[in-house]
Write a protein that holds these residues in place. Structure first.
Motif, PDB file in Angstrom:
ATOM      1  N   THR A  84       0.809  -1.217   0.000  1.00  0.00           N
ATOM      2  CA  THR A  84       0.000   0.000   0.000  1.00  0.00           C
ATOM      3  C   THR A  84       0.842   1.268   0.000  1.00  0.00           C
ATOM      4  OG1 THR A  84      -0.149  -0.012   2.418  1.00  0.00           O
ATOM      5  CG2 THR A  84      -1.906  -1.130   1.214  1.00  0.00           C
ATOM      6  N   THR A  85       2.107   1.172   0.410  1.00  0.00           N
ATOM      7  CA  THR A  85       2.925   2.378   0.557  1.00  0.00           C
ATOM      8  C   THR A  85       4.205   2.365  -0.266  1.00  0.00           C
ATOM      9  OG1 THR A  85       3.997   1.423   2.515  1.00  0.00           O
ATOM     10  CG2 THR A  85       2.070   2.824   2.898  1.00  0.00           C
ATOM     11  N   CYS A 139      -5.196   9.444  -1.929  1.00  0.00           N
ATOM     12  CA  CYS A 139      -4.674   9.568  -0.564  1.00  0.00           C
ATOM     13  C   CYS A 139      -5.593   8.861   0.429  1.00  0.00           C
ATOM     14  CB  CYS A 139      -4.521  11.049  -0.214  1.00  0.00           C
ATOM     15  SG  CYS A 139      -3.588  11.361   1.294  1.00  0.00           S
ATOM     16  N   GLN A 143      -5.357   5.062  -0.102  1.00  0.00           N
ATOM     17  CA  GLN A 143      -4.143   4.516   0.487  1.00  0.00           C
ATOM     18  C   GLN A 143      -4.280   4.433   2.003  1.00  0.00           C
ATOM     19  OE1 GLN A 143      -0.359   6.833   0.751  1.00  0.00           O
ATOM     20  NE2 GLN A 143       0.479   5.230  -0.573  1.00  0.00           N
ATOM     21  N   LEU A 174      -4.216   0.959   4.192  1.00  0.00           N
ATOM     22  CA  LEU A 174      -3.110   0.881   5.138  1.00  0.00           C
ATOM     23  C   LEU A 174      -3.613   0.526   6.535  1.00  0.00           C
ATOM     24  CD1 LEU A 174      -0.048   1.394   5.765  1.00  0.00           C
ATOM     25  CD2 LEU A 174      -0.737   3.715   6.358  1.00  0.00           C
ATOM     26  N   PHE A 180       3.887   8.473   2.527  1.00  0.00           N
ATOM     27  CA  PHE A 180       2.532   7.996   2.250  1.00  0.00           C
ATOM     28  C   PHE A 180       1.537   8.860   3.026  1.00  0.00           C
ATOM     29  CE2 PHE A 180       3.824   5.579   5.998  1.00  0.00           C
ATOM     30  CZ  PHE A 180       2.703   5.632   6.809  1.00  0.00           C
ATOM     31  N   ASP A 220      -0.513   9.497   5.750  1.00  0.00           N
ATOM     32  CA  ASP A 220      -0.733   9.084   7.125  1.00  0.00           C
ATOM     33  C   ASP A 220      -1.736  10.027   7.767  1.00  0.00           C
ATOM     34  OD1 ASP A 220      -0.519   7.600   9.371  1.00  0.00           O
ATOM     35  OD2 ASP A 220       1.506   8.241   9.908  1.00  0.00           O
ATOM     36  N   THR A 235       5.419  -0.368   8.965  1.00  0.00           N
ATOM     37  CA  THR A 235       4.906  -0.578   7.608  1.00  0.00           C
ATOM     38  C   THR A 235       5.886  -1.323   6.713  1.00  0.00           C
ATOM     39  OG1 THR A 235       5.738   1.594   6.868  1.00  0.00           O
ATOM     40  CG2 THR A 235       3.462   1.494   7.686  1.00  0.00           C
TER      41      THR A 235
END
Length: 312
Positions: A76-77, A97, A100, A104, A178, A180, A279
């Motif tokens: 995913t990242t 965004c 993702q 995540l 990524f 977050d 991650t």
């Protein structure tokens, strides 16, 4: 709502881990290597479990699910970061965004639940060995995994919808590789009190409840193991528990450090280091921690390698 509309159109800028070109090259090679190791290691686990009928038991069923989740988790990242480096772009759309972020945290929740389920499996195996087959049925194992997926999806859907309602300021730069939740909340022009409250309450419950189950399982396991007269038997049981607890400590420690503190106490450097750990590093280490010291899995992996060699 104008800020929100502009965010949806232009998206965000992912600044990555470093602005220095030489460091970017090094990080690209490092992350590519770790990602390939994660995918290869976890795929080998899945293949080994699939080809060896002796591994078609609850313990390896859960391990196989964990390996699948870890592959998806890293995917995913890391691929987006590597693609951004190759293409020379840092942009990600608003919808991209949120997507993702959704996957995540869905997969992070699944890691969380599977670690708890695996701890329960070990508790039943060690504390109730004669009733293990009767308790850990195929139906129960499937129900535990399916229920984990449902709860994870519902939990992450709530937080994603709360994020989607926010407006974002003109500054769309995310100091991360990524999307977050913490840097996104810092960029918002809206009141993020509800988002923070839900993370610290409902989000905490989702993370802490399985963690408590893990601790309770291992307390009971420890009590049972200490009653074993054989020193060798005690050491074997504690060794297995130690591997699992190492992953649990790494996983929960980094997540708690990043997400369950007030927003004002966060720094991008500390958050980035912690998120890289859970991650990228943890999914890469899981196959080694759970497999290299497991004789049955080593034998199954040997079969996989032998088949590949023979077919060539």
């Amino acid at each position: 709502m104008r800020g929100a509309n502009e965010s949806r159109l232009s998206g965000f800028l992912l600044l990555g881990l470093s602005k220095e070109p030489q460091q970017q090259q090094l990080l690209f090679v490092l992350f590519l290597t770790m990602y390939l190791a994660t995918v290869l290691g976890n795929l080998l686990i899945l293949l080994a479990i699939g080809v060896d009928s002796r591994l078609h038991v609850p313990m390896y069923f859960f391990l196989g699910n964990l390996s699948f989740v870890d592959i998806c988790f890293s995917s995913t990242t890391v691929p987006k970061m590597l693609a951004n480096h190759i293409l020379g772009t840092q942009t990600i759309s608003f919808s991209g965004c949120l997507t993702q972020m959704y996957f995540l945290f869905e997969l992070a929740d699944m890691d969380n639940f599977l670690l708890a389920v695996m701890a329960y499996d070990r508790f039943v195996a060690i504390c109730h060995p004669l009733r293990y087959s009767a308790k850990m049925t195929h139906q129960l194992c499937a129900l535990l995994v399916a229920g984990s997926w449902v709860i994870a999806n519902l939990n992450v859907l709530l937080h994603t919808l709360l994020m989607a309602r926010l407006s974002f300021c003109a500054d769309s730069a995310i100091p991360h590789y990524f999307c977050d939740v913490t840097p996104l909340l810092k960029l918002s022009c809206s009141d993020t009190h509800l988002n923070e409250m839900m993370i610290l309450t409902e989000g905490s419950l989702i993370m802490i409840a399985p963690f408590i189950c893990i601790l309770a399982s291992y307390v009971l396991i420890s009590c049972a193991v200490l009653r074993v007269p054989s020193t060798k038997g005690r050491w074997k049981a504690f060794s297995t528990c130690g591997s699992h607890l190492a992953v649990v400590s790494l996983f929960y420690g980094t997540i708690i450090a990043v997400y369950f503190n007030p927003l004002s106490s966060h720094s991008s450097e500390k958050d980035t280091a912690a998120t890289v750990m859970y991650t990228v590093v943890t999914p890469m280490l899981n196959p080694f921690i759970y497999s290299l010291r497991n004789r049955d899995l080593k034998r199954a992996l040997g079969k996989v390698v032998d088949r590949k060699t023979f077919s060539v």
